[in-house]
Design an enzyme around this catalytic site. Structure first.
Site, short mmCIF file in Angstrom:
data_model
loop_
_atom_site.label_atom_id
_atom_site.label_comp_id
_atom_site.label_asym_id
_atom_site.label_seq_id
_atom_site.Cartn_x
_atom_site.Cartn_y
_atom_site.Cartn_z
N LYS A 123 -20.22 -2.67 -18.62
CA LYS A 123 -20.81 -1.41 -18.06
C LYS A 123 -21.42 -0.37 -19.29
O LYS A 123 -20.27 0.41 -19.81
CB LYS A 123 -19.79 -0.90 -17.31
CG LYS A 123 -20.36 -0.27 -15.90
CD LYS A 123 -21.44 0.81 -16.29
CE LYS A 123 -21.02 2.23 -16.50
NZ LYS A 123 -21.87 3.15 -16.72
N GLY B 111 -15.13 6.07 -25.10
CA GLY B 111 -15.64 7.20 -24.34
C GLY B 111 -14.70 8.53 -24.48
O GLY B 111 -13.76 8.52 -25.21
N SER B 112 -14.79 9.18 -23.30
CA SER B 112 -14.08 10.59 -23.28
C SER B 112 -12.71 10.22 -22.84
O SER B 112 -12.38 9.46 -22.29
CB SER B 112 -15.02 11.49 -22.55
OG SER B 112 -14.88 10.94 -21.12
N GLY C 175 -11.10 8.10 -20.08
CA GLY C 175 -10.03 7.06 -20.57
C GLY C 175 -8.85 7.16 -19.55
O GLY C 175 -7.98 6.13 -19.23
N GLU D 272 -10.41 3.90 -26.69
CA GLU D 272 -11.14 4.75 -28.03
C GLU D 272 -11.74 5.65 -27.51
O GLU D 272 -12.79 5.62 -26.89
CB GLU D 272 -12.22 3.52 -28.79
CG GLU D 272 -11.71 2.00 -29.25
CD GLU D 272 -10.85 2.41 -30.46
OE1 GLU D 272 -11.04 3.31 -31.05
OE2 GLU D 272 -10.26 1.51 -31.07
N CYS E 57 -17.68 9.76 -32.79
CA CYS E 57 -16.25 10.10 -32.31
C CYS E 57 -15.22 10.51 -33.50
O CYS E 57 -14.61 11.55 -33.31
CB CYS E 57 -15.43 8.73 -31.70
SG CYS E 57 -15.79 7.34 -32.79
N GLU F 13 -13.35 18.87 -28.49
CA GLU F 13 -14.57 18.04 -29.06
C GLU F 13 -15.85 18.69 -28.62
O GLU F 13 -16.09 18.79 -27.10
CB GLU F 13 -14.30 16.43 -28.54
CG GLU F 13 -15.19 15.53 -29.16
CD GLU F 13 -15.16 14.14 -28.59
OE1 GLU F 13 -15.17 13.84 -27.57
OE2 GLU F 13 -15.21 13.24 -29.49
P1 NAD Z 1 -17.95 8.96 -20.94
O1 NAD Z 1 -16.39 9.00 -20.99
O2 NAD Z 1 -18.55 10.11 -20.13
O3 NAD Z 1 -18.54 7.79 -20.76
C1 NAD Z 1 -18.30 6.57 -21.20
C2 NAD Z 1 -18.57 5.27 -20.23
O4 NAD Z 1 -17.50 5.43 -19.24
C3 NAD Z 1 -19.94 5.29 -19.65
O5 NAD Z 1 -20.34 3.97 -19.35
C4 NAD Z 1 -19.66 6.13 -18.32
O6 NAD Z 1 -20.54 5.59 -17.28
C5 NAD Z 1 -18.29 5.42 -17.92
N1 NAD Z 1 -17.57 6.03 -16.82
C6 NAD Z 1 -17.54 7.25 -16.71
N2 NAD Z 1 -16.76 7.61 -15.68
C7 NAD Z 1 -15.88 6.51 -15.27
C8 NAD Z 1 -15.00 6.08 -14.44
N3 NAD Z 1 -14.64 7.08 -13.52
N4 NAD Z 1 -14.56 4.91 -14.39
C9 NAD Z 1 -15.12 4.13 -15.17
N5 NAD Z 1 -16.37 4.23 -16.21
C10 NAD Z 1 -16.49 5.37 -16.05
O7 NAD Z 1 -18.26 9.24 -22.43
P2 NAD Z 1 -19.60 9.50 -23.22
O8 NAD Z 1 -20.23 10.93 -22.93
O9 NAD Z 1 -20.50 8.48 -22.90
O10 NAD Z 1 -19.36 9.42 -24.77
C11 NAD Z 1 -18.85 10.28 -25.57
C12 NAD Z 1 -17.33 10.09 -25.96
O11 NAD Z 1 -17.11 8.98 -26.19
C13 NAD Z 1 -16.91 11.31 -26.65
O12 NAD Z 1 -15.46 11.84 -26.44
C14 NAD Z 1 -16.57 10.22 -28.08
O13 NAD Z 1 -15.64 10.88 -28.75
C15 NAD Z 1 -16.24 8.92 -27.43
N6 NAD Z 1 -16.57 7.82 -28.37
C16 NAD Z 1 -15.37 7.40 -28.95
C17 NAD Z 1 -15.25 6.28 -29.77
C18 NAD Z 1 -14.05 5.57 -30.45
O14 NAD Z 1 -14.24 4.54 -31.16
N7 NAD Z 1 -12.91 6.35 -30.41
C19 NAD Z 1 -16.69 5.99 -30.22
C20 NAD Z 1 -17.54 6.33 -29.47
C21 NAD Z 1 -17.75 7.52 -28.58
#
Ligand code: NAD
Length: 491
Positions: free
Chosen positions: A184, A237-238, A242, A259, A293, A394
């Site tokens: 996804k 993601g965020s 998470g 992550e 990130c 962040e």
């Molecule tokens: P996000 O958490 O908003 O979204 C990430 C993914 O999760 C997307 O595909 C989104 O559609 C999905 N998502 C959102 N709500 C969900 C839910 N309720 N259930 C399941 N999936 C859901 O993050 P973003 O804004 O796309 O990315 C930025 C964040 O990602 C920042 O916090 C950044 O630090 C982090 N990030 C971490 C790493 C790492 O390796 N640690 C790498 C890249 C980005």
């Protein structure tokens, strides 16, 4: 370079389920926009729970079917074929990333070796999976050994800040271990992951091994995270997402790796090679417009060089060319979306309200031609205190918070004063100081006299609120394997 893109043919993009392009059950689509000008790039299928069910069924069928019988050498050959196809099509994939999330082509193309390296590394892992023969002390004659078996159907949920590489990071261990996957991708980074589905089929990877459900997180993502027939979730993601995913995974006790975000410290001692530390610290924060990130967004500088160093970093930031990623001279592209632009600008206001000062940047770009894009120039805040929001939260934009320190103990305490623990950096010529810091910093990675060095052979991940589990490195595939103990009584 040819910027015409055959994948952007004006037709809505479909879901990839079981090796076929299919419409979302609802028939609905959403728009993906170019962050340089806000124009629509493509309509994309709006996958939801019913589509997730179909994709999980396809992934399960592939896992229990033909894919299960594919031998490690054959999986290795498929991964290497995929790497070859990606190499051949890398400019096209990079262009999709640039158009959709703004990363400059220079950066996207620069990721070629990283993308290929990932696949080649996991190709090696495919033929390195092994159990152990274990001596036991039972009376009588018993042979005991372990088998490593693929964990099953994997849900990969990814952000938008590196669609091509981010997908390969998930796909590599899946293919190496014989799992299957439903991706996804972020709604702001779907195009390259969809194009990769075509390349997987061309590489001979069986139908149903790599499925893609595009759509929103709270619908498609949530359905995937909670699905009872998914065995493992690999999420990037965020933090708030998470946390939801970790909760959703409890239903059938899925394995989870997270992550998440960071607010990584980068520490500069007065004895450092400043000519190396200035660009290192600046690019460690500003690369990809700060949308990394592990960006080094908290800069701790030893007090005697604080003023000189922060000004040099600000000046370096001004030399970075901000613009449309399609221009090969561009160093820094726009932020991914108008929502992200708003978020970053609001943090710059918060910083000023808290009493910090900007010595460069500090607002949306007012350069001619940037009116419809989400452009923010590299920004350096000084007079920052470590407990200010701009030093603790962040921002995910090109915003650096610079804080002075007096000695190594203070540098360690300030660095560790955070809920995160993803990256960390330090610059010094003193090997004792460097090793003390490396031991004391609470983070998944410590970079000494460098920043953002990343390689598939070396683990990457975080501690604390930056998540759990590691990607890459020799132990990563263990997350995708179940350990089975086998006992035989003989004699
Ligand atoms: P996000 O958490 O908003 O979204 C990430 C993914 O999760 C997307 O595909 C989104 O559609 C999905 N998502 C959102 N709500 C969900 C839910 N309720 N259930 C399941 N999936 C859901 O993050 P973003 O804004 O796309 O990315 C930025 C964040 O990602 C920042 O916090 C950044 O630090 C982090 N990030 C971490 C790493 C790492 O390796 N640690 C790498 C890249 C980005």
């Amino acid at each position: 370079m040819n910027f015409a893109h055959p994948f952007l043919d004006g037709k809505p993009k479909k879901l990839m389920i079981g090796g076929r392009w299919v419409d979302a059950a609802s028939g609905e689509t959403f728009e993906t926009l170019n962050p340089v000008n806000g124009k629509v790039l493509a309509q994309i299928a709006m996958g939801e729970a019913a589509d997730v069910d179909r994709a999980v069924a396809a992934a399960r069928a592939a896992f229990e079917g033909a894919w299960r019988k594919v031998k490690p050498f054959e999986r290795q050959a498929m991964i290497l074929r995929l790497a070859e196809l990606i190499e051949k099509n890398f400019e096209e994939l990079s262009l999709l990333d640039t158009l959709e999330m703004g990363a400059p082509m220079k950066r996207a193309i620069g990721n070629r070796q990283r993308a290929l390296g990932l696949l080649r590394y996991y190709a090696g892992q495919a033929v390195s999976i092994r159990g152990d023969t274990l001596d036991n002390s039972l009376p009588g004659e018993f042979l005991s050994y372990t088998l490593k078996e693929p964990v099953g159907v994997v849900a990969a949920i990814t952000p938008w800040n590196g669609p091509t590489v981010g997908t390969l990071m998930k796909l590599g261990p899946v293919l190496a271990t014989g799992c299957t996957m439903i991706l996804k991708p972020s709604e702001e980074g779907s195009l390259a992951p969809l194009r990769l589905a075509e390349l997987c089929l061309e590489a001979g990877i069986p139908e149903g091994v790599y499925n893609v459900i595009t759509g929103y997180g709270h619908t498609a993502g949530a359905a995937l995270a909670a699905h009872p027939d998914v065995n493992k979730i690999s999420f990037t993601g965020s933090i708030p997402t998470g946390q939801k995913i970790a909760q959703a995974a409890t239903g059938n006790l899925k394995r989870v790796t997270l992550e998440l975000g960071g607010k990584s410290p980068d520490v500069v001692f007065a004895d450092a090679d400043l000519d190396a530390a200035v660009p290192g610290a600046a690019l460690g924060c500003f690369a990809n417009s700060g949308q990394i990130c592990c960006a080094g967004t908290r800069l701790f500088v030893e007090r005697p060089i604080y003023e000189e160093f922060t000004h040099r970093v600000a000046e370096f930031g001004k030399t970075l060319r901000l613009g449309d990623g399609l221009d090969l001279e561009t160093d820094i592209g726009p932020l991914v979306s108008s929502k992200q632009l708003e978020r970053v600008c609001s943090y710059m206001d918060i910083g000023r309200e808290e009493g910090a000062q900007t010595i460069s940047g500090g607002a949306r770009s007012s350069q001619a031609g940037h009116e419809s894009g989400n452009f923010v120039p590299p920004t350096v805040f000084v007079d920052v205190k470590n407990d200010m929001r701009i030093a603790q939260e962040e921002i995910f934009g090109p915003v650096l918070s610079a804080i002075p320190f007096d000695d190594i103990e203070e540098a360690i305490a300030l660095s560790n004063q955070t809920v995160f623990g993803l990256g960390s950096g330090l610059w010094t010529r003193d090997i004792t100081k460097a090793n003390r810091m490396a031991k004391a910093l609470r983070a998944g990675t410590v970079w000494i006299n460098c920043y953002l060095a990343i390689d598939p052979a070396v683990p990457f991940g975080g501690v604390g609120m930056s998540g759990y589990g590691r990607e890459m490195g020799p132990q990563h595939i263990e997350d995708y394997l179940e350990l089975k103990s086998v006992w035989t009584r003989y004699g």
